[in-house]
Design a protein around this motif. Sequence first.
Motif, PDB file in Angstrom:
ATOM      1  N   SER A 174       3.673 -49.023  24.319  1.00  0.00           N
ATOM      2  CA  SER A 174       2.506 -49.182  23.440  1.00  0.00           C
ATOM      3  C   SER A 174       2.414 -48.031  22.442  1.00  0.00           C
ATOM      4  N   LEU A 175       2.704 -46.808  22.899  1.00  0.00           N
ATOM      5  CA  LEU A 175       2.668 -45.641  22.011  1.00  0.00           C
ATOM      6  C   LEU A 175       3.756 -45.743  20.946  1.00  0.00           C
ATOM      7  N   ILE A 176       4.943 -46.177  21.336  1.00  0.00           N
ATOM      8  CA  ILE A 176       6.044 -46.358  20.380  1.00  0.00           C
ATOM      9  C   ILE A 176       5.651 -47.380  19.313  1.00  0.00           C
ATOM     10  N   GLU A 177       5.074 -48.492  19.744  1.00  0.00           N
ATOM     11  CA  GLU A 177       4.635 -49.524  18.796  1.00  0.00           C
ATOM     12  C   GLU A 177       3.552 -48.988  17.860  1.00  0.00           C
ATOM     13  N   SER A 178       2.669 -48.138  18.394  1.00  0.00           N
ATOM     14  CA  SER A 178       1.601 -47.549  17.583  1.00  0.00           C
ATOM     15  C   SER A 178       2.164 -46.646  16.492  1.00  0.00           C
ATOM     16  N   PHE A 179       3.153 -45.827  16.834  1.00  0.00           N
ATOM     17  CA  PHE A 179       3.764 -44.943  15.835  1.00  0.00           C
ATOM     18  C   PHE A 179       4.437 -45.753  14.727  1.00  0.00           C
ATOM     19  N   LYS A 180       4.942 -46.937  15.057  1.00  0.00           N
ATOM     20  CA  LYS A 180       5.623 -47.770  14.061  1.00  0.00           C
ATOM     21  C   LYS A 180       4.678 -48.343  13.011  1.00  0.00           C
ATOM     22  N   LEU A 222       2.912 -46.470  11.242  1.00  0.00           N
ATOM     23  CA  LEU A 222       2.938 -45.463  10.179  1.00  0.00           C
ATOM     24  C   LEU A 222       4.102 -45.730   9.229  1.00  0.00           C
ATOM     25  N   PRO A 223       3.906 -45.489   7.922  1.00  0.00           N
ATOM     26  CA  PRO A 223       4.981 -45.744   6.955  1.00  0.00           C
ATOM     27  C   PRO A 223       6.187 -44.849   7.196  1.00  0.00           C
ATOM     28  N   GLY A 224       7.371 -45.437   7.091  1.00  0.00           N
ATOM     29  CA  GLY A 224       8.609 -44.667   7.227  1.00  0.00           C
ATOM     30  C   GLY A 224       9.016 -44.381   8.660  1.00  0.00           C
ATOM     31  N   ILE A 225       8.257 -44.878   9.630  1.00  0.00           N
ATOM     32  CA  ILE A 225       8.587 -44.636  11.039  1.00  0.00           C
ATOM     33  C   ILE A 225       9.255 -45.885  11.617  1.00  0.00           C
ATOM     34  N   GLY A 226      10.532 -45.740  11.965  1.00  0.00           N
ATOM     35  CA  GLY A 226      11.268 -46.838  12.591  1.00  0.00           C
ATOM     36  C   GLY A 226      11.310 -46.657  14.096  1.00  0.00           C
ATOM     37  N   GLU A 227      12.090 -47.485  14.750  1.00  0.00           N
ATOM     38  CA  GLU A 227      12.173 -47.502  16.220  1.00  0.00           C
ATOM     39  C   GLU A 227      12.585 -46.136  16.793  1.00  0.00           C
ATOM     40  N   LYS A 228      13.659 -45.561  16.255  1.00  0.00           N
ATOM     41  CA  LYS A 228      14.185 -44.297  16.808  1.00  0.00           C
ATOM     42  C   LYS A 228      13.182 -43.150  16.653  1.00  0.00           C
TER      43      LYS A 228
END
Length: 198
Positions: free
Chosen positions: A8-14, A16-22
Motif C-alpha cells: 500500500s505504501l509503495i502504491e501511495s508513493f507512485k 507522486l510525479p516521476g516516481i515509478g515502481e523501483k
Amino acid sequence: MYPESIKSLIESFKYLPGIGEKTAERLAFSILELEDEQIELFSSSLVDVKDKVHKCQTCNTLTENDFCYICSDSTRNSKVLCVVEDTKSVFLFEKLGMFNGKYHVLEGLISPLDGVNPEDIGIDKLLDRIQKEKYEEIIFAFKPSIEGETTALYVKKILDGINIKITRLASGVPIGADMEYVDSLTLERALNDRKEIE
C-alpha cells in the motif's frame, strides 16, 4: 510478495510525479528505517499540508492564512505586479531575493489545443485586480513557450489603452524550459533584462 502495508505504501508513493515502481519500493523501505518521531513528523506533515494550505485570497499563491506573507508585507513595491503561471514560480523568485514587488498566480497558461481557455486560468481575477490597484508595471514571468506567449499577448490585448508598462522576462530563459529548472543566474538576468511587449 510484500506485506499489504508495504504494498500500500509503495502504491501511495507512485501517486507522486516521476516516481515509478523501483523508486517507490526504495522509498517505502527507507520509511521502515526511520525513527518513530520521524514517522510521526512525516505523517503529520502530509495531513497538515492538505488541511492547512490553500490559496491566498489576493494573489492565489499558497498560504496557511487568508493572505500570504507577500500580500501582507507593506514594505513591498505595490506598483509592480509579476504574473506567473504557478506558485512554484513565486517561491523560486523569492528564493533569489531580487524581486520586491507583488505577485499574481494564474491557474496555468492558455492552451487551446489542450482545451484550456482564458476563463480556465483565472484571467478575470487578474484583470479585476489590475483595475482595482494602481500598478505602474506588469511583468509576465511565464515559461517561453507557445502557451506562455499566447497568455501574455491575450492579457496585453485586454490591457491596451490602460497606462501600464507591460514587460516580460528577457530571452535568457530557453524556449520550452520549465521555470523551476532554470538556474538562478539565468533567471536573474532574465528578470533584470525584461523587455516591453510590443
